[in-house]
Design a protein around this motif. Structure first.
Motif, PDB file in Angstrom:
ATOM      1  N   MET A   1       1.205  -1.007   0.103  1.00 36.59           N
ATOM      2  CA  MET A   1      -0.188   0.079  -0.110  1.00 36.59           C
ATOM      3  C   MET A   1       1.068   1.166  -0.242  1.00 36.59           C
ATOM      4  N   THR A   2       0.306   2.867  -0.215  1.00 36.16           N
ATOM      5  CA  THR A   2       0.688   3.624  -0.280  1.00 36.16           C
ATOM      6  C   THR A   2       0.092   4.796  -0.348  1.00 36.16           C
ATOM      7  N   ASP A   3       1.120   5.497   0.454  1.00 35.11           N
ATOM      8  CA  ASP A   3      -0.086   6.907   0.685  1.00 35.11           C
ATOM      9  C   ASP A   3       0.312   8.091  -0.315  1.00 35.11           C
ATOM     10  N   THR A   4      -1.278   7.939  -0.479  1.00 36.87           N
ATOM     11  CA  THR A   4      -1.891   9.392  -1.507  1.00 36.87           C
ATOM     12  C   THR A   4      -1.875  10.358  -0.859  1.00 36.87           C
ATOM     13  N   ALA A   5      -1.006  11.765  -0.840  1.00 34.63           N
ATOM     14  CA  ALA A   5      -1.110  12.892   0.034  1.00 34.63           C
ATOM     15  C   ALA A   5      -2.824  13.617  -0.764  1.00 34.63           C
ATOM     16  N   VAL A   6      -3.483  14.153   0.413  1.00 40.87           N
ATOM     17  CA  VAL A   6      -4.709  14.320  -0.196  1.00 40.87           C
ATOM     18  C   VAL A   6      -4.636  15.767  -0.421  1.00 40.87           C
ATOM     19  N   VAL A   7      -4.354  16.794  -1.386  1.00 43.22           N
ATOM     20  CA  VAL A   7      -4.122  18.232  -1.735  1.00 43.22           C
ATOM     21  C   VAL A   7      -5.760  18.715  -1.003  1.00 43.22           C
ATOM     22  N   PRO A   8      -5.131  19.523   0.243  1.00 42.98           N
ATOM     23  CA  PRO A   8      -6.420  20.513   1.268  1.00 42.98           C
ATOM     24  C   PRO A   8      -7.415  20.779  -0.213  1.00 42.98           C
ATOM     25  N   ARG A   9      -8.130  21.294   0.137  1.00 43.43           N
ATOM     26  CA  ARG A   9      -9.872  22.372  -0.858  1.00 43.43           C
ATOM     27  C   ARG A   9     -10.012  23.612  -0.524  1.00 43.43           C
ATOM     28  N   THR A  10      -9.495  24.747  -0.241  1.00 45.29           N
ATOM     29  CA  THR A  10     -10.531  25.587   0.500  1.00 45.29           C
ATOM     30  C   THR A  10     -11.551  26.145   0.124  1.00 45.29           C
ATOM     31  N   PRO A  11     -12.473  26.017   1.546  1.00 41.52           N
ATOM     32  CA  PRO A  11     -14.045  26.432   0.605  1.00 41.52           C
ATOM     33  C   PRO A  11     -14.552  28.012   0.870  1.00 41.52           C
ATOM     34  N   LEU A  12     -14.681  27.687   0.656  1.00 35.65           N
ATOM     35  CA  LEU A  12     -15.005  29.600   0.028  1.00 35.65           C
ATOM     36  C   LEU A  12     -16.545  30.284  -0.183  1.00 35.65           C
ATOM     37  N   THR A  13     -16.750  31.177   0.004  1.00 38.22           N
ATOM     38  CA  THR A  13     -18.061  31.916  -0.276  1.00 38.22           C
ATOM     39  C   THR A  13     -17.445  32.840  -1.877  1.00 38.22           C
ATOM     40  N   LEU A  14     -19.054  32.858  -2.524  1.00 36.12           N
ATOM     41  CA  LEU A  14     -18.347  33.678  -3.680  1.00 36.12           C
ATOM     42  C   LEU A  14     -20.279  34.517  -3.358  1.00 36.12           C
ATOM     43  N   GLU A  61     -25.036  35.652   6.144  1.00 40.55           N
ATOM     44  CA  GLU A  61     -24.737  34.467   6.173  1.00 40.55           C
ATOM     45  C   GLU A  61     -23.991  33.218   5.082  1.00 40.55           C
ATOM     46  N   ALA A  62     -23.852  33.989   3.873  1.00 40.97           N
ATOM     47  CA  ALA A  62     -22.534  33.946   3.577  1.00 40.97           C
ATOM     48  C   ALA A  62     -21.385  33.985   3.681  1.00 40.97           C
ATOM     49  N   VAL A  63     -21.080  35.871   4.033  1.00 46.22           N
ATOM     50  CA  VAL A  63     -19.906  35.897   4.736  1.00 46.22           C
ATOM     51  C   VAL A  63     -19.513  35.132   5.719  1.00 46.22           C
ATOM     52  N   ALA A  64     -20.039  34.884   6.551  1.00 46.47           N
ATOM     53  CA  ALA A  64     -19.813  33.846   7.920  1.00 46.47           C
ATOM     54  C   ALA A  64     -19.315  32.530   7.788  1.00 46.47           C
ATOM     55  N   ALA A  65     -20.021  32.321   6.306  1.00 46.69           N
ATOM     56  CA  ALA A  65     -19.978  31.031   6.438  1.00 46.69           C
ATOM     57  C   ALA A  65     -18.083  30.149   6.377  1.00 46.69           C
ATOM     58  N   ASN A  66     -17.457  31.407   5.436  1.00 46.33           N
ATOM     59  CA  ASN A  66     -15.838  30.905   5.145  1.00 46.33           C
ATOM     60  C   ASN A  66     -15.077  32.155   5.211  1.00 46.33           C
ATOM     61  N   ARG A  67     -14.267  31.922   5.610  1.00 45.33           N
ATOM     62  CA  ARG A  67     -12.572  32.921   5.828  1.00 45.33           C
ATOM     63  C   ARG A  67     -13.035  33.436   4.373  1.00 45.33           C
ATOM     64  N   LEU A  68     -12.131  32.498   3.358  1.00 41.99           N
ATOM     65  CA  LEU A  68     -12.219  32.938   2.067  1.00 41.99           C
ATOM     66  C   LEU A  68     -14.083  33.479   1.421  1.00 41.99           C
ATOM     67  N   VAL A  69     -13.666  34.602   0.858  1.00 40.43           N
ATOM     68  CA  VAL A  69     -14.981  35.293   0.498  1.00 40.43           C
ATOM     69  C   VAL A  69     -14.512  36.153  -0.716  1.00 40.43           C
ATOM     70  N   ILE A  70     -15.259  35.900  -1.887  1.00 40.40           N
ATOM     71  CA  ILE A  70     -15.331  36.565  -3.258  1.00 40.40           C
ATOM     72  C   ILE A  70     -16.696  37.059  -3.794  1.00 40.40           C
ATOM     73  N   VAL A  71     -16.338  37.840  -4.395  1.00 41.07           N
ATOM     74  CA  VAL A  71     -17.778  39.074  -4.942  1.00 41.07           C
ATOM     75  C   VAL A  71     -17.530  39.198  -6.005  1.00 41.07           C
ATOM     76  N   CYS A  72     -18.394  38.707  -6.518  1.00 41.50           N
ATOM     77  CA  CYS A  72     -19.028  39.097  -7.848  1.00 41.50           C
ATOM     78  C   CYS A  72     -20.265  39.723  -8.768  1.00 41.50           C
ATOM     79  N   LEU A  73     -19.901  40.490  -8.472  1.00 36.30           N
ATOM     80  CA  LEU A  73     -21.433  41.830  -9.028  1.00 36.30           C
ATOM     81  C   LEU A  73     -21.757  42.087  -9.160  1.00 36.30           C
ATOM     82  N   LEU A  74     -22.357  43.197  -9.536  1.00 35.40           N
ATOM     83  CA  LEU A  74     -22.859  43.873 -10.464  1.00 35.40           C
ATOM     84  C   LEU A  74     -21.461  45.327 -11.031  1.00 35.40           C
ATOM     85  N   ASP A  75     -21.704  46.158 -10.280  1.00 29.73           N
ATOM     86  CA  ASP A  75     -20.512  47.381 -10.194  1.00 29.73           C
ATOM     87  C   ASP A  75     -20.541  47.797  -8.536  1.00 29.73           C
ATOM     88  N   ASP A  76     -19.064  48.164  -8.358  1.00 26.41           N
ATOM     89  CA  ASP A  76     -18.766  48.615  -6.599  1.00 26.41           C
ATOM     90  C   ASP A  76     -20.031  49.188  -6.367  1.00 26.41           C
TER      91      ASP A  76
END
Length: 297
Positions: A1-14, A61-76
């Protein structure tokens, strides 16, 4: 058996599930990230739930869910409206909403005052290019270098990344500068097709010639950059400003003969004439940039 490293996936909010936001969310979901989404119109976020996303009932609620928050909205303005009632303390805020350099700088100060680290982004892609390997799409990022390095792998999932500096306005500046150049190119393309339109010339037959010509002219970008760096606008000039201004008469007469309006050409030609009148006939067109600099007026 060999160990396979699991690359962590960062949870995020969009925040924002329009065409671009949805494409971004799908790319992260496909790569195994836990994604929480929010949209002002909830129904637009629901299709992502079937693909594994968690749909938040509010931006807070979305912002509170994750440290990484990505915003893609209409305008500033919509960014401010969505985030004003949220707690950004300890959050990493990445703004992919199209804006100006001033918007980016102001929003960075606004976010940092609320306890968040900030990156601004400029997406150089359309939604069908997102999540597609070798599509050529990428995103400019500027702002916190530490934030960018920490999340580089996650941010690289939907499209390539190009970090352009700590000044949070630089991503938007690069974005808009490239889009402005594209607008000028499209203006020339539109005028060219307008000229041939009355004739028995198939646009599909003319298109390859136009594409080849524009490609051949592209190295002028590097020549202009070198002349701006050195301040010498005359070195290696083949077609100087005096020759180009003289040639403009033919372009305008041809437009008149073909019954095509010159509106897409004349503003640039007027700048050429102004620069020539100042005694710069031996230069190429790079010196006209000085006429556009409002700081010198």
């Amino acid at each position: 058996m060999t160990d396979t490293a699991v690359v962590p996936r960062t949870p995020l909010t969009l925040l924002g599930t329009g065409a671009m936001g949805t494409a971004l969310a799908r790319a992260w979901l496909a790569a195994g990230h836990e994604v929480t989404v929010w949209n002002r119109t909830p129904a637009r976020a629901e299709p992502l739930a079937a693909e594994g996303a968690t749909v938040a009932v509010s931006a807070a609620e979305a912002v509170a869910a994750n440290r990484l928050v990505i915003v893609c909205l209409l305008d500033d303005a919509s960014v401010g409206e969505a985030l004003d009632q949220t707690d950004l303390t300890g959050r990493d805020l990445v703004n992919l909403t199209t804006g100006t350099p001033g918007d980016g700088r102001t929003r960075a100060a606004w976010a940092e005052a609320r306890g968040a680290r900030f990156l601004d982004g400029g997406i150089m892609a359309v939604p069908p290019m997102i999540g597609i390997a070798d599509s050529g799409g990428y995103v400019f990022y500027s702002g916190s270098p530490e934030l960018f390095e920490e999340h580089r792998a996650t941010l690289s999932v939907p499209a390539g990344t190009r970090y352009v500096g700590a000044d949070p306005g630089f991503a938007a500046l690069h974005d808009v500068a490239l889009l402005s150049a594209m607008s000028g190119m499209f203006a020339g393309i539109a005028h060219a097709f307008a000229l041939i339109r009355p004739e028995d010339i198939a646009p599909k037959d003319f298109a390859p010639l136009l594409a080849e010509w524009l490609t051949a002219m592209a190295p002028a970008v590097h020549q202009s950059a070198e002349r701006l760096q050195t301040g010498d606008y005359t070195k290696g000039v083949v077609s100087n400003l005096a020759m180009q201004v003289a040639g403009n008469a033919t372009l305008l007469r041809t437009a008149e003969e073909q019954r095509v309006g010159p509106e897409l050409l004349t503003p640039y030609m007027e700048l050429m004439e102004r620069r020539l009148a100042q005694g710069h006939g031996e230069e190429d067109g790079t010196g006209m940039i000085e006429l556009l600099d409002l700081r010198a007026r």
